[in-house]
Write an enzyme that holds these catalytic residues in place. Structure first.
Site, PDB file in Angstrom:
ATOM      1  N   ASP A 239       0.828  -1.220   0.000  1.00 47.54           N
ATOM      2  CA  ASP A 239       0.000   0.000   0.000  1.00 47.54           C
ATOM      3  C   ASP A 239       0.855   1.261   0.000  1.00 47.54           C
ATOM      4  O   ASP A 239       0.370   2.357  -0.265  1.00 47.54           O
ATOM      5  CB  ASP A 239      -0.969   0.012   1.191  1.00 47.54           C
ATOM      6  CG  ASP A 239      -0.285  -0.057   2.548  1.00 47.54           C
ATOM      7  OD1 ASP A 239       0.961  -0.129   2.601  1.00 47.54           O
ATOM      8  OD2 ASP A 239      -1.005  -0.040   3.577  1.00 47.54           O
TER       9      ASP A 239
ATOM     10  N   TYR B  19      12.177   2.759  -0.822  1.00 49.26           N
ATOM     11  CA  TYR B  19      11.511   1.451  -0.870  1.00 49.26           C
ATOM     12  C   TYR B  19      10.212   1.542  -1.677  1.00 49.26           C
ATOM     13  O   TYR B  19       9.998   0.778  -2.629  1.00 49.26           O
ATOM     14  CB  TYR B  19      11.213   0.932   0.553  1.00 49.26           C
ATOM     15  CG  TYR B  19      10.177  -0.177   0.574  1.00 49.26           C
ATOM     16  CD1 TYR B  19      10.467  -1.439   0.062  1.00 49.26           C
ATOM     17  CD2 TYR B  19       8.892   0.049   1.084  1.00 49.26           C
ATOM     18  CE1 TYR B  19       9.504  -2.452   0.054  1.00 49.26           C
ATOM     19  CE2 TYR B  19       7.933  -0.957   1.090  1.00 49.26           C
ATOM     20  CZ  TYR B  19       8.242  -2.204   0.568  1.00 49.26           C
ATOM     21  OH  TYR B  19       7.290  -3.199   0.559  1.00 49.26           O
TER      22      TYR B  19
ATOM     23  N   LYS C 203       9.070  -0.177  -5.238  1.00 44.27           N
ATOM     24  CA  LYS C 203       7.903  -1.067  -5.394  1.00 44.27           C
ATOM     25  C   LYS C 203       6.941  -0.474  -6.436  1.00 44.27           C
ATOM     26  O   LYS C 203       6.365  -1.201  -7.250  1.00 44.27           O
ATOM     27  CB  LYS C 203       7.184  -1.268  -4.051  1.00 44.27           C
ATOM     28  CG  LYS C 203       7.944  -2.099  -3.038  1.00 44.27           C
ATOM     29  CD  LYS C 203       8.211  -3.544  -3.459  1.00 44.27           C
ATOM     30  CE  LYS C 203       6.971  -4.407  -3.523  1.00 44.27           C
ATOM     31  NZ  LYS C 203       7.321  -5.838  -3.772  1.00 44.27           N
TER      32      LYS C 203
HETATM   33  P1  NAD Z   1      11.217 -10.056   3.761  1.00 39.58           P
HETATM   34  O1  NAD Z   1      12.260  -8.988   3.734  1.00 39.58           O
HETATM   35  O2  NAD Z   1      10.890 -10.723   5.047  1.00 39.58           O
HETATM   36  O3  NAD Z   1      11.615 -11.225   2.743  1.00 39.58           O
HETATM   37  C1  NAD Z   1      12.156 -10.957   1.480  1.00 39.58           C
HETATM   38  C2  NAD Z   1      12.703 -12.269   0.922  1.00 39.58           C
HETATM   39  O4  NAD Z   1      13.207 -12.000  -0.394  1.00 39.58           O
HETATM   40  C3  NAD Z   1      13.863 -12.843   1.738  1.00 39.58           C
HETATM   41  O5  NAD Z   1      13.720 -14.234   1.870  1.00 39.58           O
HETATM   42  C4  NAD Z   1      15.090 -12.516   0.901  1.00 39.58           C
HETATM   43  O6  NAD Z   1      16.161 -13.424   1.066  1.00 39.58           O
HETATM   44  C5  NAD Z   1      14.516 -12.562  -0.508  1.00 39.58           C
HETATM   45  N1  NAD Z   1      15.298 -11.755  -1.453  1.00 39.58           N
HETATM   46  C6  NAD Z   1      15.701 -10.472  -1.289  1.00 39.58           C
HETATM   47  N2  NAD Z   1      16.419 -10.081  -2.355  1.00 39.58           N
HETATM   48  C7  NAD Z   1      16.434 -11.132  -3.222  1.00 39.58           C
HETATM   49  C8  NAD Z   1      17.000 -11.329  -4.502  1.00 39.58           C
HETATM   50  N3  NAD Z   1      17.710 -10.367  -5.111  1.00 39.58           N
HETATM   51  N4  NAD Z   1      16.814 -12.523  -5.095  1.00 39.58           N
HETATM   52  C9  NAD Z   1      16.110 -13.519  -4.490  1.00 39.58           C
HETATM   53  N5  NAD Z   1      15.565 -13.393  -3.268  1.00 39.58           N
HETATM   54  C10 NAD Z   1      15.727 -12.201  -2.638  1.00 39.58           C
HETATM   55  O7  NAD Z   1       9.946  -9.409   3.087  1.00 39.58           O
HETATM   56  P2  NAD Z   1       8.402  -9.617   3.432  1.00 39.58           P
HETATM   57  O8  NAD Z   1       8.029  -8.703   4.520  1.00 39.58           O
HETATM   58  O9  NAD Z   1       8.120 -11.049   3.522  1.00 39.58           O
HETATM   59  O10 NAD Z   1       7.752  -9.038   2.088  1.00 39.58           O
HETATM   60  C11 NAD Z   1       7.556  -9.881   0.962  1.00 39.58           C
HETATM   61  C12 NAD Z   1       6.933  -9.060  -0.160  1.00 39.58           C
HETATM   62  O11 NAD Z   1       5.690  -8.529   0.267  1.00 39.58           O
HETATM   63  C13 NAD Z   1       7.765  -7.872  -0.607  1.00 39.58           C
HETATM   64  O12 NAD Z   1       7.664  -7.764  -2.009  1.00 39.58           O
HETATM   65  C14 NAD Z   1       7.119  -6.687   0.075  1.00 39.58           C
HETATM   66  O13 NAD Z   1       7.294  -5.515  -0.672  1.00 39.58           O
HETATM   67  C15 NAD Z   1       5.666  -7.125   0.093  1.00 39.58           C
HETATM   68  N6  NAD Z   1       4.847  -6.583   1.198  1.00 39.58           N
HETATM   69  C16 NAD Z   1       5.268  -6.687   2.487  1.00 39.58           C
HETATM   70  C17 NAD Z   1       4.441  -6.234   3.512  1.00 39.58           C
HETATM   71  C18 NAD Z   1       4.839  -6.349   4.964  1.00 39.58           C
HETATM   72  O14 NAD Z   1       4.138  -5.815   5.821  1.00 39.58           O
HETATM   73  N7  NAD Z   1       5.897  -7.033   5.307  1.00 39.58           N
HETATM   74  C19 NAD Z   1       3.195  -5.669   3.205  1.00 39.58           C
HETATM   75  C20 NAD Z   1       2.813  -5.571   1.856  1.00 39.58           C
HETATM   76  C21 NAD Z   1       3.635  -6.047   0.865  1.00 39.58           C
HETATM   77  O1  DAU Z   2       2.456  -0.946   4.473  1.00 40.20           O
HETATM   78  C1  DAU Z   2       3.109  -2.093   4.028  1.00 40.20           C
HETATM   79  C2  DAU Z   2       4.575  -2.016   4.386  1.00 40.20           C
HETATM   80  O2  DAU Z   2       4.661  -2.240   5.786  1.00 40.20           O
HETATM   81  C3  DAU Z   2       5.441  -3.018   3.637  1.00 40.20           C
HETATM   82  O3  DAU Z   2       5.412  -2.709   2.275  1.00 40.20           O
HETATM   83  C4  DAU Z   2       6.885  -2.977   4.143  1.00 40.20           C
HETATM   84  O4  DAU Z   2       7.655  -3.982   3.505  1.00 40.20           O
HETATM   85  C5  DAU Z   2       6.863  -3.221   5.638  1.00 40.20           C
HETATM   86  O5  DAU Z   2       8.179  -3.108   6.136  1.00 40.20           O
HETATM   87  C6  DAU Z   2       5.946  -2.222   6.337  1.00 40.20           C
HETATM   88  O6  DAU Z   2       6.504  -0.891   6.270  1.00 40.20           O
HETATM   89  P1  DAU Z   2       6.435   0.105   7.536  1.00 40.20           P
HETATM   90  O7  DAU Z   2       7.507   1.111   7.353  1.00 40.20           O
HETATM   91  O8  DAU Z   2       5.063   0.606   7.751  1.00 40.20           O
HETATM   92  O9  DAU Z   2       6.770  -0.955   8.722  1.00 40.20           O
HETATM   93  P2  DAU Z   2       7.750  -0.862   9.967  1.00 40.20           P
HETATM   94  O10 DAU Z   2       7.490  -2.085  10.792  1.00 40.20           O
HETATM   95  O11 DAU Z   2       9.152  -0.568   9.579  1.00 40.20           O
HETATM   96  O12 DAU Z   2       7.194   0.393  10.763  1.00 40.20           O
HETATM   97  C7  DAU Z   2       5.831   0.465  11.161  1.00 40.20           C
HETATM   98  C8  DAU Z   2       5.630   1.823  11.812  1.00 40.20           C
HETATM   99  O13 DAU Z   2       6.349   1.858  13.061  1.00 40.20           O
HETATM  100  C9  DAU Z   2       6.185   2.985  11.002  1.00 40.20           C
HETATM  101  O14 DAU Z   2       5.312   4.101  11.177  1.00 40.20           O
HETATM  102  C10 DAU Z   2       7.537   3.283  11.642  1.00 40.20           C
HETATM  103  C11 DAU Z   2       7.317   2.924  13.092  1.00 40.20           C
HETATM  104  N1  DAU Z   2       8.495   2.408  13.821  1.00 40.20           N
HETATM  105  C12 DAU Z   2       9.195   1.377  13.246  1.00 40.20           C
HETATM  106  C13 DAU Z   2      10.285   0.832  13.897  1.00 40.20           C
HETATM  107  C14 DAU Z   2      11.074  -0.289  13.259  1.00 40.20           C
HETATM  108  C15 DAU Z   2       8.831   2.906  15.063  1.00 40.20           C
HETATM  109  O15 DAU Z   2       8.174   3.814  15.592  1.00 40.20           O
HETATM  110  N2  DAU Z   2       9.899   2.355  15.713  1.00 40.20           N
HETATM  111  C16 DAU Z   2      10.670   1.363  15.162  1.00 40.20           C
HETATM  112  O16 DAU Z   2      11.679   0.950  15.801  1.00 40.20           O
END
Ligand code: NAD
Ligand code: DAU
Length: 359
Positions: free
Chosen positions: A137, A162, A166
Site C-alpha cells: 500500500d 523502498y 515497489k
Molecule cells: P522479507 O524482507 O521478510 O523477505 C524478502 C525475501 O526476499 C527474503 O527471503 C530474501 O532473502 C529474498 N530476497 C531479497 N532479495 C532477493 C533477490 N535479489 N533474489 C532472491 N531473493 C531475494 O519481506 P516480506 O516482509 O516477507 O515481504 C515480501 C513481499 O511482500 C515484498 O515484495 C514486500 O514488498 C511485500 N509486502 C510486504 C508487507 C509487509 O508488511 N511485510 C506488506 C505488503 C507487501
Molecule cells: O504498508 C506495508 C509495508 O509495511 C510493507 O510494504 C513494508 O515492507 C513493511 O516493512 C511495512 O513498512 P512500515 O515502514 O510501515 O513498517 P515498519 O514495521 O518498519 O514500521 C511500522 C511503523 O512503526 C512505522 O510508522 C515506523 C514505526 N516504527 C518502526 C520501527 C522499526 C517505530 O516507531 N519504531 C521502530 O523501531
C-alpha cells in the site's frame, strides 16, 4: 498438478504463504522456492516442509537472468508468486541502490522469463498461467490523519526509496499487462504481522526488546497510523486472487485495522504482561517506562489505510483474524521460538541495530 514458482519464499510473508499452501493443498501442488537468502531470508522458516517431495528450494538471485531462465527451462511453471524484494523502509533510506536492483530489475527479470516461457507464437498465453506480483500500500503515499482510504484507483505517490522501487516494479507489471497482455495480477497489501517476521520491523522488534528489558523506540510522536493484517489472512488473499482474480486487475488487501504506533506498543506491553506467568522474571521489567521517543524516520508517511472493497465484492476475501487474537498468536509464536530470534539477531543484526538506534 499446478506448479508454483515462489520468489522470496524464505522471507516473512513468503514462508507463511508456503506453509498456508501446503496446509491447504497438501500433495496436490508443487512449489519451487527461489530465494537469494539475504539477511531477511532464513531456511529455518521452512524446516518443517523442506523434505516434502513436492517442494524444491533453489538459491538464486532474481536479478541473475541466467539462473532464473534455468528454472523456467527445467520446470513447467504455472504460477509465479513474486514476493522477493528488499522490504525495509529504514534500510532503503540508508542504501537505496539495492532496492532498485532487486525490486525493479529483479521484477523485470522475473517478468521477462515468465513471458519467454509462457508466450505462444501468436502472442497469447495458455489458460491458467499467471504472474502474481505482491506489492504494498506504500505505493499510494500517505493519507491525512482524519480521513480517506487507498483504493485501486488512488494515484501512485511513493515517498521512500523502498516505496518508489515497489511502485516502479508495479508499473513494469502493468506495462507488461498493457503491452503484451501478459497474464498477471497485482496485490497491494497493508502492514503484515505474524510468525517469522524479521525483528527490524515494528512488532517483532518491540516484542524482542520488551522481552530483553530493552528500550522500545518510537519514531516521532508515535501517532503514525498503519493498517495491520495478520499474515495468514494475506496468504489466503493471494491464493484467492491467483484462483479467482480477473487477469490484469489490481486488488488492495487490508486489515481494516488502523492503529497508531504508540497504541501497538502499548497493546504489546499489555499482552506480554497478560501472557507471561508471574514467576517469569522478565515480567516485572515490561512496563510503559521502556517506551522511548526517538528521532523520526525521514519522510515518514503519516497514515496508511486500505479500502479492501474490491477484493471483498469480486472475490469474497475479508480479513478474518482480529488484531487482539493475531497479536496473541504472534507473541505466543515468538515465546515458542526463542532460538529462532537468537539466531536472526546474532551477527549482522546487532551492527544494524546499533547504527539505526542509539537507545
Ligand atoms: P522479507 O524482507 O521478510 O523477505 C524478502 C525475501 O526476499 C527474503 O527471503 C530474501 O532473502 C529474498 N530476497 C531479497 N532479495 C532477493 C533477490 N535479489 N533474489 C532472491 N531473493 C531475494 O519481506 P516480506 O516482509 O516477507 O515481504 C515480501 C513481499 O511482500 C515484498 O515484495 C514486500 O514488498 C511485500 N509486502 C510486504 C508487507 C509487509 O508488511 N511485510 C506488506 C505488503 C507487501
Ligand atoms: O504498508 C506495508 C509495508 O509495511 C510493507 O510494504 C513494508 O515492507 C513493511 O516493512 C511495512 O513498512 P512500515 O515502514 O510501515 O513498517 P515498519 O514495521 O518498519 O514500521 C511500522 C511503523 O512503526 C512505522 O510508522 C515506523 C514505526 N516504527 C518502526 C520501527 C522499526 C517505530 O516507531 N519504531 C521502530 O523501531
Amino acid at each position: 498438478m499446478r506448479t508454483y514458482l515462489v520468489t522470496g519464499g524464505a522471507g516473512f510473508i513468503g514462508s507463511n504463504f508456503i506453509h498456508y499452501m501446503f496446509n491447504k493443498y497438501g500433495d496436490d501442488i508443487r512449489i519451487i522456492n527461489v530465494d537469494k537468502l539475504t539477511y531477511a531470508g532464513n531456511l529455518e522458516n521452512l524446516k518443517d516442509i523442506e523434505d516434502r517431495k513436492n517442494y524444491t528450494f533453489v538459491r538464486a538471485d532474481i536479478t541473475d537472468a541466467a539462473a532464473i531462465e534455468q528454472i523456467f527451462m527445467k520446470n513447467d511453471i504455472d504460477v509465479v508468486v513474486h514476493f522477493a524484494a528488499e522490504s525495509h523502509v529504514d534500510r532503503s533510506i540508508r542504501n537505496p541502490e539495492v532496492f532498485v536492483k532487486t525490486n525493479v530489475l529483479g521484477t523485470l527479470v522475473m517478468l521477462n522469463n515468465a513471458k519467454a516461457s509462457w508466450e505462444k507464437a501468436d502472442g497469447t498465453y495458455p489458460e491458467g498461467k499467471k504472474f502474481l506480483h505482491v506489492s504494498t500500500d506504500e505505493v499510494y503515499g500517505s493519507l491525512e490523519e482524519d480521513g480517506g482510504y487507498f483504493y485501486e484507483t488512488t494515484p501512485y505517490a511513493p515517498h521512500s526509496p523502498y516505496s518508489a522501487s515497489k511502485a516502479s516494479s508495479d508499473m513494469l507489471v502493468k506495462s507488461y499487462m498493457d503491452t503484451y497482455k501478459f497474464p498477471a495480477n497485482i496485490t497491494n497489501c497493508s502492514n503484515n504481522y505474524g510468525p517469522y517476521q524479521f525483528p527490524e520491523k515494528l512488532i517483532p522488534l518491540i516484542i524482542n526488546n520488551a522481552l530483553h528489558g530493552k528500550k522500545l523506540p518510537v519514531y516521532g510522536d508515535g501517532k503514525n497510523v498503519r493498517d495491520w493484517l495478520y499474515v495468514m489472512d494475506h496468504a489466503k488473499a493471494i491464493d484467492m486472487v491467483i484462483n479467482e482474480g480477473k487477469l490484469f486487475e489490481t486488488y488492495n488487501v487490508g486489515g481494516h485495522n488502523e492503529k497508531q504506533n504508540i497504541e501497538i506498543i502499548k497493546i504489546i506491553i499489555e499482552t506480554l504482561r497478560e501472557m507471561l506467568p508471574d514467576s517469569d522474571p522478565r515480567k516485572a521489567a515490561i512496563t510503559e517506562d521502556l517506551i522511548t521517543y526517538v528521532e523520526d524516520r525521514k519522510g515518514h508517511d503519516r497514515r496508511y489505510a486500505i479500502a479492501p472493497d474490491k477484493i471483498k465484492s469480486e472475490i469474497g476475501w475479508e480479513p478474518e483474524t482480529m488484531f487482539k487474537d493475531g497479536i496473541k498468536l504472534t507473541i505466543k509464536w515468538y515465546f515458542e521460538h526463542e532460538d529462532w530470534m537468537k539466531n536472526v539477531t546474532s551477527g549482522d543484526y546487532m551492527n544494524y541495530y546499533s547504527q539505526m538506534y542509539s537507545v
